[in-house]
Design a protein around this motif. Structure first.
Motif, PDB file in Angstrom:
ATOM      1  N   ILE A  34     -50.202  28.044 -10.651  1.00 16.97           N
ATOM      2  CA  ILE A  34     -50.144  27.860  -9.198  1.00 16.97           C
ATOM      3  C   ILE A  34     -49.590  26.480  -8.857  1.00 16.97           C
ATOM      4  CG2 ILE A  34     -51.583  27.692  -7.125  1.00 16.97           C
ATOM      5  CD1 ILE A  34     -53.419  29.818  -8.529  1.00 16.97           C
TER       6      ILE A  34
ATOM      7  N   LYS B  15     -52.850  24.306 -13.168  1.00 15.03           N
ATOM      8  CA  LYS B  15     -53.803  25.162 -12.443  1.00 15.03           C
ATOM      9  C   LYS B  15     -53.412  26.628 -12.656  1.00 15.03           C
ATOM     10  CE  LYS B  15     -55.829  25.299  -7.773  1.00 15.03           C
ATOM     11  NZ  LYS B  15     -55.665  24.758  -6.421  1.00 15.03           N
TER      12      LYS B  15
ATOM     13  N   LEU C  67     -54.096  30.929 -13.256  1.00 19.23           N
ATOM     14  CA  LEU C  67     -54.873  32.109 -12.905  1.00 19.23           C
ATOM     15  C   LEU C  67     -54.410  33.275 -13.774  1.00 19.23           C
ATOM     16  CD1 LEU C  67     -57.044  33.314 -11.017  1.00 19.23           C
ATOM     17  CD2 LEU C  67     -55.191  33.901  -9.427  1.00 19.23           C
TER      18      LEU C  67
ATOM     19  N   TYR D 216     -54.990  37.277  -5.145  1.00 24.47           N
ATOM     20  CA  TYR D 216     -54.780  35.887  -4.739  1.00 24.47           C
ATOM     21  C   TYR D 216     -53.502  35.759  -3.902  1.00 24.47           C
ATOM     22  CZ  TYR D 216     -53.782  30.897  -5.089  1.00 24.47           C
ATOM     23  OH  TYR D 216     -53.480  29.585  -4.791  1.00 24.47           O
TER      24      TYR D 216
ATOM     25  N   PHE E 209     -59.242  29.312  -4.377  1.00 24.82           N
ATOM     26  CA  PHE E 209     -58.996  29.291  -5.823  1.00 24.82           C
ATOM     27  C   PHE E 209     -60.270  29.603  -6.611  1.00 24.82           C
ATOM     28  CE2 PHE E 209     -58.129  27.061  -9.955  1.00 24.82           C
ATOM     29  CZ  PHE E 209     -57.188  27.983 -10.404  1.00 24.82           C
TER      30      PHE E 209
END
Lengths: 203, 203
Positions: free
Chosen positions: A60, A64, A66, A75, B88
């Motif tokens: 992201i 960071k 996911l 998301y 997040f």
């Protein structure tokens, strides 16, 4: 805003889900190809990004990450037309996303992986029959649901359709015969006609 | 408000997730027991409620059903302390919920089902070894993540912990040795000490 970075493997349906949604939302992203058949998601470097060693993985912003294709869909679709705002409609989207990961993908995606990507179905013959039975059970649930609906939730194209489309439309590559599922076939054509549609082979 | 009705099977970890959350939230519910080993989720009557033929199933109001344990957790925890509001952090909860249903439950829950609930592991010996390998891989991912954390997301007890706790804390019933995972063991004790905790055997 940083450019999103997608760790991906082009033949992967789970990766395709994210490519398709990002293209339809019109959000630019950088794609990093990793060949899962060559262990490229099992290197120490990749495991430091996703300890579960799987693509797709979304970066992201730098550092960071996911993981999990359907978590990434949720998301990214927040606040867009691809995820309903209504609480019960949203719960139904979630229901189909978990159905896909627990009752569909483990049988339909893995059959395709063994037959069409690894090309080694004979090594797993004892489990192929069970995969086919359970995959067909999932397809019957979908056929039944689509028999009087255009899309999975709220009669609108959502990430529930994207998640289920990814491996369903290539289920024949895993040995599944879709000709016995007319409602699924009509739904596949509806998904393909959505604005911004790209195929699983398009980068 | 209508009383929630939960279609359930007491030994089920997926059912237990919902019982545990509802008890911790303090929301009353009616529990309807169906014995999945006797085909009670495969009757025409139950299939009209959940075409996928599985518990848990939540009846939110008469005729309004929601399936998939983790979708039910998300629906019920909305707006409570058990689901983070931050975008997040919430995405990370989703990531662990999908990990549980795709990389954990298919191996750890099903091993327990064959060994301790059906009592017929010998009928599935060819797949037991693969289940153990993949279940241990999931436990290693959890152990690694918990090595410097108290809970899975945001250092707070959330539905990610509930979802992963359900089958992990009884993994020994599926032939898994948890003594080699000290961080998981410490986390299990932390979950057990949460206010409103009930065991998997409590109705």
């Amino acid at each position: 805003m940083e450019t999103l970075r997608l760790y991906d493997f082009l033949p992967s349906g789970n990766g395709y889900k994210i490519r398709l949604l990002l293209t339809q939302i019109g959000m630019p992203f950088e794609r990093i190809e990793l060949n899962i058949t060559k262990g490229e998601t099992r290197t120490p470097e990749f495991l430091s990004k996703n300890p579960n060693g799987k693509i797709p993985l979304l970066e992201i912003e730098p550092g960071k990450y996911l993981a999990e294709s359907n978590a990434i869909l949720l998301y990214l679709s927040e606040g867009t037309e691809f995820l309903p705002y209504d609480r019960f409609l949203r719960a139904q989207v979630l229901q189909w996303l978990f159905f896909e990961q627990n009752s569909h993908e483990p049988f339909i995606a893995t059959s395709r992986f063994l037959i069409s990507i690894l090309g080694k179905p004979e090594k797993h013959q004892e489990t192929m029959k069970s995969r086919l039975d359970k995959g067909y059970a999932a397809l019957k649930v979908m056929e039944n649901h689509l028999s009087d609906r255009s899309f999975f939730v709220g009669d609108r194209y959502t990430i529930a359709d994207i998640a289920l489309f990814a491996y369903t439309h290539v289920a024949d590559e895993g040995g599944f015969d879709l000709t016995q599922f007319p409602a699924i076939q009509a739904w596949i054509e509806r998904v393909k006609s959505q604005p911004g549609y790209i195929t699983i082979h398009q980068e």
